[in-house]
Design an enzyme around this catalytic site. Structure first.
Site, PDB file in Angstrom:
ATOM      1  CE  LYS A 193      27.642  17.781  56.878  1.00 47.15           C
ATOM      2  NZ  LYS A 193      26.319  17.102  56.696  1.00 47.15           N
ATOM      3  CG  ASP A 226      26.213  14.638  53.897  1.00 52.24           C
ATOM      4  OD1 ASP A 226      26.218  15.633  53.134  1.00 52.24           O
ATOM      5  OD2 ASP A 226      25.295  14.414  54.703  1.00 52.24           O
ATOM      6  CG  ASP A 250      42.579  12.592  53.912  1.00 49.42           C
ATOM      7  OD1 ASP A 250      43.441  12.138  53.141  1.00 49.42           O
ATOM      8  OD2 ASP A 250      42.318  12.101  55.019  1.00 49.42           O
ATOM      9  CG  ASP A 254      41.944   7.515  50.741  1.00 56.79           C
ATOM     10  OD1 ASP A 254      42.798   8.305  50.302  1.00 56.79           O
ATOM     11  OD2 ASP A 254      42.196   6.610  51.562  1.00 56.79           O
TER      12      ASP A 254
HETATM   13  C1  IPM Z   1      46.933  12.044  51.973  1.00 59.53           C
HETATM   14  C2  IPM Z   1      47.320  11.305  53.227  1.00 59.53           C
HETATM   15  C3  IPM Z   1      47.859  12.311  54.224  1.00 59.53           C
HETATM   16  C4  IPM Z   1      46.735  13.267  54.563  1.00 59.53           C
HETATM   17  C5  IPM Z   1      48.476  11.699  55.497  1.00 59.53           C
HETATM   18  C6  IPM Z   1      49.572  10.729  55.169  1.00 59.53           C
HETATM   19  C7  IPM Z   1      48.956  12.747  56.448  1.00 59.53           C
HETATM   20  O1  IPM Z   1      46.245  10.580  53.711  1.00 59.53           O
HETATM   21  O2  IPM Z   1      47.795  12.694  51.367  1.00 59.53           O
HETATM   22  O3  IPM Z   1      45.770  11.950  51.572  1.00 59.53           O
HETATM   23  O4  IPM Z   1      45.901  12.982  55.444  1.00 59.53           O
HETATM   24  O5  IPM Z   1      46.669  14.324  53.936  1.00 59.53           O
HETATM   25 MG    MG Z   2      44.542  10.622  52.467  1.00 58.88          MG
END
Ligand code: IPM
Ligand code: MG
Length: 369
Positions: A193, A226, A250, A254
């Site tokens: 960013k 973003d 992170d 996901d």
């Molecule tokens: C990940 C998880 C961790 C993070 C948590 C559990 C601390 O979300 O490994 O992605 O935020 O890194």
């Molecule tokens: Mg995570």
């Protein structure tokens, strides 16, 4: 034949359930070679807090330092919601990452053809997807100081997290990304960013310099984080390797996980720097969490953890053929229409955690025969 020390940290929630399936594969490899594993199991997360009052003990960190690799299940759960911040289950995982200096987190998002319809995106958007997210893991907002909440005394509080990166941290993580890209699609997107954050300006500058100096043969694209999030759902196949900081990584990982059909599918490797003999500290874990809502019901998908162990075979033990075997076995059971609850679809056969483990082992047997 070599013998490797493997430290297993099943952790909380579904962690022990998915780790049990990894242990069966370790036992199979011990029986079939070429190398063997000596495993030790220890505590991390809420279970460690219950036992020692710390989310990870010094003794466990010491074992992790000495092990050839660590495999971790998951940490956390509502049981520990009231625990002080410093001792919360996640603190155990973060301490392991920091103390072992596991700065490079590799999160491959692969969409198995058999699962293309399990994704919430259309088949043609995700089918054949193969992305590698390289997340910086020991710096940035997760660890920057100050990190505190101050009572201002006037009924207000002030919370501070610090996003902090130094040149060497950006330098070493983008080299990991460029090296990986050379073995894949030869393309890197660096997400930051820089339009809002000074850390983004430095990130961009260092990645550009390292690229020009040592990796000019790799295609480099700079992308705002973003926009990267948006492009991941719009047309994810434009990406090969994405390199980004700890917090963006992170979130983007996901998001990428869902492209593959389920968070239950995504493995990860966290690697330190190579030392003199080429070996490096490493921790392997699924990207998913401890899923307290489904504990003990046989609903957990063990594939992400089994695939994490396959990454251990590849990156820590130089057992590429065995890693291929495990990965092909996963693809095989998916082709045979076996599904845990998280990836269940019409017309498929629903299996429990251990039945999925059975099927993967049978497939390994078949492929190895
Ligand atoms: C990940 C998880 C961790 C993070 C948590 C559990 C601390 O979300 O490994 O992605 O935020 O890194
Ligand atoms: Mg995570």
């Amino acid at each position: 034949m070599a013998t490797f020390d493997l430290l297993l940290l099943p952790g909380d929630g579904i962690g022990p359930e998915v780790m049990a399936e990894v242990e069966r594969i370790v036992a199979w490899l011990n029986a079939h070679g070429p190398n063997s594993f000596e495993t030790e199991t220890d505590l991390v997360g809420g279970c460690a807090y219950d036992a020692h009052g710390e989310a990870v003990s010094d003794a466990t960190v010491d074992k992790a330092m000495k092990a050839d690799a660590v495999v971790l299940g998951a940490v956390g759960g509502p049981k520990w919601d009231g625990v002080v911040y410093e001792k919360r289950p996640e603190a155990g995982l973060l301490r392991l990452r920091k103390d072992l200096e596991l700065f490079a987190n590799l999160r491959p998002a692969i969409c198995y053809p058999a699962l293309a319809d399990a994704s919430s995106l259309k088949r043609d958007v995700v089918e054949g997807l193969d992305i590698m997210i390289v997340r910086e893991l020991t710096g940035g907002t997760y660890f920057g100081e100050p990190k505190e909440i101050t009572d201002l005394g006037n009924g207000q509080k002030r919370a501070v997290d610090t996003q902090l990166y130094e040149t060497y941290e950006i330098d070493r993580i983008c080299r990991v990304a460029f090296d990986l890209a050379r073995k894949r699609g030869n393309k890197v997107h660096s997400a930051d960013k820089r339009n809002v954050m000074k850390s983004g300006v430095l990130w961009n500058e260092v990645v550009t310099q390292v690229h020009a100096a040592d990796y000019a043969d790799v295609e480099l694209n700079h992308i705002l984080a973003d926009n990267c999030a948006m492009q991941l759902v719009r047309w994810p196949k434009q990406f090969d390797v994405i390199v980004t900081d700890n917090l963006f990584g992170d979130m983007l990982s996901d998001e990428a996980a869902m492209l593959t059909g389920s968070l239950g599918m995504l493995p990860s490797a966290s690697l330190g720097a190579a030392d003199g003999d080429g070996s490096r500290r490493a921790l392997y874990e699924p990207v998913h969490g401890s899923a307290p809502d489904i504990v003990g019901q046989g609903l957990a998908n063990p594939i992400a953890t089994v695939a994490s162990f396959a990454m251990a075979l590849r990156y820590s033990f130089d057992m590429g053929a065995e890693a291929d075997l495990v990965e092909q076995a996963i693809a095989g059971v998916l082709n045979e229409c076996l599904r845990t609850a998280d990836i269940m679809q019409d017309g498929m056969a629903k299996v429990s955690t251990s039945e999925m483990g059975d099927a993967i082992l049978e497939e390994i047997e078949r492929l190895a025969a």
